[in-house]
Enzyme design. Sequence first.
Site, PDB file in Angstrom:
ATOM      1  CD  GLU A 177     -11.826  10.211   9.163  1.00 61.57           C
ATOM      2  OE1 GLU A 177     -11.257  10.859  10.169  1.00 61.57           O
ATOM      3  OE2 GLU A 177     -12.939   9.517   9.204  1.00 61.57           O
ATOM      4  CE  LYS A 219     -11.902   8.223  12.236  1.00 62.10           C
ATOM      5  NZ  LYS A 219     -12.289   9.101  13.555  1.00 62.10           N
TER       6      LYS A 219
HETATM    7  P1  13P Z   1     -17.719   8.658  13.068  1.00 61.36           P
HETATM    8  O1  13P Z   1     -17.346   7.546  13.962  1.00 61.36           O
HETATM    9  O2  13P Z   1     -19.118   9.416  13.762  1.00 61.36           O
HETATM   10  O3  13P Z   1     -17.723   8.479  11.559  1.00 61.36           O
HETATM   11  O4  13P Z   1     -16.545   9.844  13.278  1.00 61.36           O
HETATM   12  C1  13P Z   1     -15.357   9.499  12.975  1.00 61.36           C
HETATM   13  C2  13P Z   1     -14.569  10.817  12.435  1.00 61.36           C
HETATM   14  O5  13P Z   1     -13.680  11.139  13.299  1.00 61.36           O
HETATM   15  C3  13P Z   1     -15.157  11.239  11.284  1.00 61.36           C
HETATM   16  O6  13P Z   1     -14.083  12.042  10.737  1.00 61.36           O
END
Ligand code: 13P
Length: 336
Positions: A177, A219
């Site tokens: 991510e 992600k």
């Molecule tokens: P949000 O969808 O609130 O951005 O959170 C996703 C997430 O896992 C952030 O690390």
Amino acid sequence: MNLEQLASVALKMVSANKGLLAADESTGTISKRLASVGLDSTEESRRDYRGMLFCTEGLGQYISGVILYDETIRQVSKDGVPLTRLLIDQGILPGIKVDTGAKALAGSDGEKVTEGLDGLYDRVSEYVELGAKFAKWRAVVSISATLPSNYCINVNAHALARYARICQEVGLVPIVEPEVLMDGSHTIDRCSEVTEHTLEIVFRELVAQGVELGGMILKPNMIISGKDCPQQAGPEEVAARTILGLQRTVPAEVPGIMFLSGGQSEADATAHLNAMNAGDACPWALSYSYGRALQESALKSWGLNQKDSLVAQGRLLKRAHLNSAACAAQYVGEAA
Ligand code: 13P
């Protein structure tokens, strides 16, 4: 590392128009969220809120996995049932956030580097024992007139790849991510430039460190206008720019892309996902891994009444249903 097993879990995460519920807020973050609806944050109140979400009847129709926090994966409900069991009973895979947070990056003016590599192999091995099937590590990249620096992107990409490789060694599917934040007044062009550059460096590191791209999930943020930009791009433009950026940087071997919501409203996050899935077919499944955009309404209801779970659960189920419809390009708006 067994690529076949990793790939089968990764595919399960994105199959049947399902997505992930991100419920892995750190204690600091969940405490702010609970405070925003007037609730104290204690080990018990965090357990009860999350346990309520996980018991939502029918959640498994739309949610393939839940990202948990270290405290949560070890918790047992007040009725004596491990919270992971509540998920497994609905056919939902437990996952775990394994980074230890974004900390000040030495020598940089306000940027952050995500920590958590020390002892990671032993920690992830324990999470496998506790039932986790996938893991998450989030890096953050800020946009301003002078940021981001290549230094910040490089060190975060290096850590993401080290984390991903370690997870695959113990059989956990890594969610990679790299989040380009929406804070700021920058244009969608600037978000696109920074996101593409970041993804390019991240995939260079993943390949250099031998991460199996077929056994991971990406992600990313969507390519959107900065929160305070006067010109806000609509869903069609967000979808077209995001897909183009991903096509330029994400190898086709990656089985799934599961977006974060990043502070978008619940309705925007769903509309954007729908617009992306309404376009030409992509090599990867496009789904969701939302925290705030799945929990916001449910959290508000829970703040008003913790005695009756059904209202809050109904709100979570509605968001999960609408996002699942968006994975099939069948979201027709909020009234439905
Ligand atoms: P949000 O969808 O609130 O951005 O959170 C996703 C997430 O896992 C952030 O690390």
